[in-house]
Design a protein around this motif. Sequence first.
Motif, PDB file in Angstrom:
ATOM      1  N   UNK A 162      -5.664 -14.834  -0.394  1.00 35.29           N
ATOM      2  CA  UNK A 162      -4.904 -15.915   0.236  1.00 35.29           C
ATOM      3  C   UNK A 162      -4.200 -16.574  -0.131  1.00 35.29           C
ATOM      4  N   UNK A 163      -4.363 -17.091  -1.267  1.00 34.72           N
ATOM      5  CA  UNK A 163      -3.355 -17.910  -1.007  1.00 34.72           C
ATOM      6  C   UNK A 163      -2.893 -17.751  -3.206  1.00 34.72           C
ATOM      7  N   UNK A 164      -3.007 -16.346  -2.961  1.00 37.28           N
ATOM      8  CA  UNK A 164      -2.094 -15.894  -4.796  1.00 37.28           C
ATOM      9  C   UNK A 164      -1.104 -15.136  -4.213  1.00 37.28           C
ATOM     10  N   UNK A 165       0.106 -15.372  -4.681  1.00 41.50           N
ATOM     11  CA  UNK A 165       1.216 -14.867  -4.516  1.00 41.50           C
ATOM     12  C   UNK A 165       1.740 -14.299  -5.791  1.00 41.50           C
ATOM     13  N   UNK A 166       1.007 -12.862  -6.201  1.00 38.55           N
ATOM     14  CA  UNK A 166       0.775 -12.126  -7.889  1.00 38.55           C
ATOM     15  C   UNK A 166       2.309 -11.195  -7.810  1.00 38.55           C
ATOM     16  N   UNK A 167       2.935 -11.438  -8.377  1.00 33.39           N
ATOM     17  CA  UNK A 167       4.306 -10.316  -7.817  1.00 33.39           C
ATOM     18  C   UNK A 167       4.338  -9.116  -8.386  1.00 33.39           C
ATOM     19  N   UNK A 168       4.303  -8.131  -8.047  1.00 35.99           N
ATOM     20  CA  UNK A 168       4.267  -6.826  -8.643  1.00 35.99           C
ATOM     21  C   UNK A 168       5.650  -6.091  -8.940  1.00 35.99           C
ATOM     22  N   UNK A 169       6.396  -6.275  -8.064  1.00 34.21           N
ATOM     23  CA  UNK A 169       8.078  -5.710  -7.836  1.00 34.21           C
ATOM     24  C   UNK A 169       8.978  -6.899  -7.724  1.00 34.21           C
TER      25      UNK A 169
END
Lengths: 422, 998
Positions: free
Chosen positions: B514-521
């Motif tokens: 929930x606290x992970x924001x890993x960007x793919x695009x």
Amino acid sequence: MKVQAMAHFSAFSLLRNALTGHKHWPAQWPDALPKAEYDVIIVGAGGHGLAAAYYLAKEHGITNVAVIEKGWLGGGNTGRNTTIVRSNYLYDESARLYDHAIDLWDGLSQDLNYNVMFSQRGVMMLAHTVHDVQSFQRHIHSNRLNGVDNTWVTPQQAKEICPPLNISTDARYPVLGAAWQQRAGTARHDAVAWGYARAAAARGVDIVQNCPVTAIRRGPDGAVEGVETAKGFIKAKKVAVSAAGHTSVIMETAGVRLPLESFPLQALVSEPVKPIFPCVVMSNTVHAYISQSDKGELVIGSGTDQYTSYSQRGGLPLIEHTVAAICEMFPVFRRMRMLRKWGGIVDVTPDRSAILGKTPVQGLYVNCGWGTGGFKVTPGAGHTLAHTIARDDPHPINAPFTLERFTTGRLIDEAAAAAVAH
Amino acid sequence: MSAFRIPGKGRVCHDKPVRFTFDGKQYQGLEADTLASALLANGVHLVGRSFKYHRPRGIVSAGSEEPNALVGVSRGGGREEPNTRATLQEVYEGLTAISQNRWPCLHFDAGATADVLHRFLPAGFYYKTFMWPKRFWDRLYEPLIRRAAGLGVPPSEPDADHYASRYAHCDVLVVGAGPAGTAAALTAGRSGAQVILADEQAEIGGALLADDKVQIEDQTAADWLSAAQAELAALPNVRLLARTTAIGYYHQNMVGLAQRITDHLASPPADAPRERMWRVRAAQVVLAQGAIERPLVFHGNDRPGVMLAGAAQIYLNRYGVKPGKTVVVVTSHDSAWHTAFDLADAGTPIAAIIDTRPAIDPALTEAAAPRGIEALLSHTVTATSGRLRLRSIHVNAVTDGKVGGARLILCDTLLMSGGWTPSLHLFSHTQGKLAWDEASQSFLPDLKTEACHIAGGGRGLWGIENALQDGAKVGAEAAMAAGFNATAPALTTQNDRSGAGIIIAELPTDRGPQSTRSFVDLQNDVTSKDIRLAVHEGMHSIEHVKRYTTSGMATDQGKLANMNGLAIAAAAIGKPPPQVGLTTFRPPYTPTTFGTFAGYHQDDTFDITRKTPIDPWAADNGAVFEPVSLWRRAWYFPKPGEDMHAAVARECRATRNAVGIFDASTLGKIEVVGPDAVEFLNRLYTNPWTKLAPGRCRYGLLLGEDGYILDDGVIGRLSEDRFHVTTTTGGAARVLNMMEDYLQTEWPDLRVWLTSVTEQWATIALNGPNARKLLEPLVEGQDLSDEAFPHMSLADCTVAGFPARLFRVSFTGEMGFEVNVPARHGLALWQRLLGEGEAHDICPYGTETMHVLRAEKGFIVVGQDTDGTVTPGDANLGWAIGKRKPDFVGKRSLARPDLVDPNRKQLVGLLTDDPKVVLEEGAQLVDDPNRPIPMQMIGHVTSSYWSEALGRSIALALVEGGRMRMGETLYLPMASITHTAKVSRTVFYDPDGQRLSM
């Protein structure tokens, strides 16, 4: 009857799920394995087929239904078109059908509990020649008496509605005026397929993807018995084929020949930019149409390629012409960039109107031949097809769209009505 | 010199400073810099805001795959455009660039509120809300969404530039001029093959431009490249196209190349096109597009200062720019280690190299140690900090799949590499098949549909030597396939730092999902969480995942995002990537200016304007023109003070009372010749032709297979085997196509030849009681008396000394002649006739008068009085059907039940009760105007004019059962008034046709 629980979509449910990490959303539609038998099988999980399944369940209480798709749902022309919705057609039969669809579009998000982003931004059809003016006036007069909104606007009014429009009288094809339908607009194509799929699945419809239908099986009495598929034979007394250009291939297996030709049709989008284009503009004379998506991309459609083909890969010359036409009408767009272009295959009948109804085979129904204009009628086609299947009798609105008309000559030729000559 | 520029290093011109502005602030760069390298040289990483969350973003790549560094560029005066890649835009003196998608400014963007609310805005959130209350969608929600969306601001003025296009043919087209493409072009070029080598960069060389260690044939890469460039430039059979992107690969080996010609120039030549589209038809195509580095997916991987390792190597070695003050590298591939070494050697402190792999080539760690670089194997990055620029990262050890405790490392730059993806976009355009390669975790080319060859990185070969040797080999193969003798040189290298690696998308983390924001695009702000949500919600096809999350739909079209997105989606679905599949790559390879597609088709040349030989006279004499298909035709000739109505009335009077002259040159003309010509026409047209004598002509009617009127025109028989067929102006091409179609596919046995002669003849029509008086003295070789030359005759003769094909026909009801002369004599004859005609009160008339006069006689215009649903019977042309003919096109359809229905719409005349009312063409007819809407309609007005001859209005209409309604009153409900009119015959004037011989 198995009914999938459908989580209600709303700002509140979004908020609630946000607080629990969006872990509790159910699948929008389950991947179904086909059962041995259904009451109704619909071949083709495009917007039309899924809408038919939804209305069968919702309005006719027929929920033992499978929609069988050779690829991924919404992956054909539903996911490839330029999303224009309008109903300002000339002939009574078409006006009634497309206007029925607009009535369903209006409120579809609420009905499906899925935001299909139906946006009544208005559609403007440009007249560039005296002939165009005559033709559009005929449409406008006919629409008025049919209760379909469509009005004539002058070049100055057109420019007020759509500021990027070039109304210079020096243009190669000057704008002499336009037909304007305010109730028309656009919708989010994928959401239409997904919304219908989710709402149909919630009412018990099985959606079977990656399962090509190879043949329709008929019994000794000639009536439909079911379909042969990559996942085996599936029984059903009623089968409706709604598979665009491939409809003719599937119908052939039931011994029904359809007068369909398939042509590549190309479309493209620009890079996304801030809002600049408030409506939809179409020009039949220069063969291009354009709108701006909610995301900010200019969505541009072109004419069909000249030759029949199943190749979803159009040529360069047609796109060059389309883009040149757009730049003529909107010179401020010449420095915009094309982001992506693609092709779809449109199925065209001799009179460019659809075939929607019964066939000579008992229990076999057909929905095809929408040419370049099938998306706009999605709710209307699904709604009347469901009625036709459920009652084994067409709805008055789709009754004229028979296969027999090509034998009797009772054609509904919208394209001919825009004929050019002299 | 800035702190980040290394004096003397790279291929930029250190002695040629260039000033430019970004967001109003002036900076200095060097000639041959890109905007991105120049900004980095000034320590600027923050260049834009992301699409959805408006997060601060920096430069990620050094090429066309850039998702973040998009800027608005303006030269002023109609030369402004949004979304320009700073990584491709070369700097020039005075370049003005601004950041995008931020308000009020780049450093403080109110739109970033969306980032605070991101929890409520996951993938597809808009499908779940904004539905209540219903009418708020159009009025509130959608306008809000639209304002937030979009990137740059669109141009506000028409483009001041122009664009060009060219066709080219070659034996071998090489796409991409890196080591593989350059070697391929050299090899093919030396064989004598015609070669085109195209590359999107400002100079050819690709990876060789950014590698100062490798030695090729005992030379430095730069020296070898200079020699190769010189050799290619010297070969007359090789065309080098830099700044040229291969945008699309089409059927039969046609490739579209978009060449940028002036965007890099400070002051472009006034007459130079901005861009040019090359349509190249190549016998063989070599695709040498290399590979694109994959970003890594981890929490906070989007901060300004996080960059692809390969990009940093390019900025360092090609532009002499250090990416930051303190650098950390995180990688799963050897290549990033070499970037770190190059940076360290250039004096940039490398705080650490973090490799996800537990074991690597010991040579790498051995090389790291003396440079003072800490090597952390089997480690991961779990967090980053820094709002507008990276400040620090969290690094954790990974042991047996378990992520250990975090260690903070301060750094302003993090270079990442998740391995390399072969660039197969163009190959995919051909619908060639891709095969999944388990070892490299990528798709490689498999089955081909076109004559193409893939070289180097595109087929998974890594390293300079591999690329050179494969390029040379493939170049030789392509040349040989094109018919040349070619041998591949053995290109050997030293210090080629080819390495190995594994493909990894998402780094291991100790953070909760929930606290992970890993960007793919990066551009569209799609996180790995979004992709998993899509899968969780039932999106099990990669196309559904893409469309639901918008991953891969940004302006880089997934060049960075697609493979990572696929890996994450496949893992979530629980299937291997090849079973989940790849979304289709679509042209163009990079976003391409509309103007480049339009090319020369702009303004007057958007579409050709066909003009008759008499057009200059019409223009000089004040004609108002109307467009008719591609032609422009004189519509009417107003005299000073006349409006259209007055001019047309005068032209009508003159023609009915004296003689009118009309330019009919636009009529389609087809010469049908051959022993079977008469049989051909018998089968095609409804009329019988066998008994038509040479020297006579006849009205011909052409139907479609559906039995509806398609075209009409007069057909004259010149001799037994030769016919002069005329068509409508708009129908000429269609009729010729139809004739060819039938001749080639249905009746190939017929000996008939077709020639379009529309533009070979100028056609001048003379109509009116004085027509013969005017013409007779000018004609030699033909007696024009009624006996010798009755109505519907034709003859070869001379008119005013010009060889002529003379017809006696009439579309006005008056005595009429149509004089065809070779086009070059058209204007002279026109002027002669006008001069001689003065004595006979001659008057030129335009198409409007032609329409009025023909309508007075009830003659139809196909396309106006017919619309593709009108049979000969409907149009009162049943007489034109050869009853005894066994067949003609459309005959069978005419027997269909609906086509013989007596209540079909039939062409009738309409006379308004108020003779002054000229009805609107297109107005609908009803028999009871008091019915409710939808009102039953029974027909419509097809033609409507003021008839000067009758002193009243006339109209033609198609009306249900019209012929049975003679004298009946019908109604035309308009928006504010209802007109009434009585049904009449269609011939309003001279019903007995007496004027034809007056």
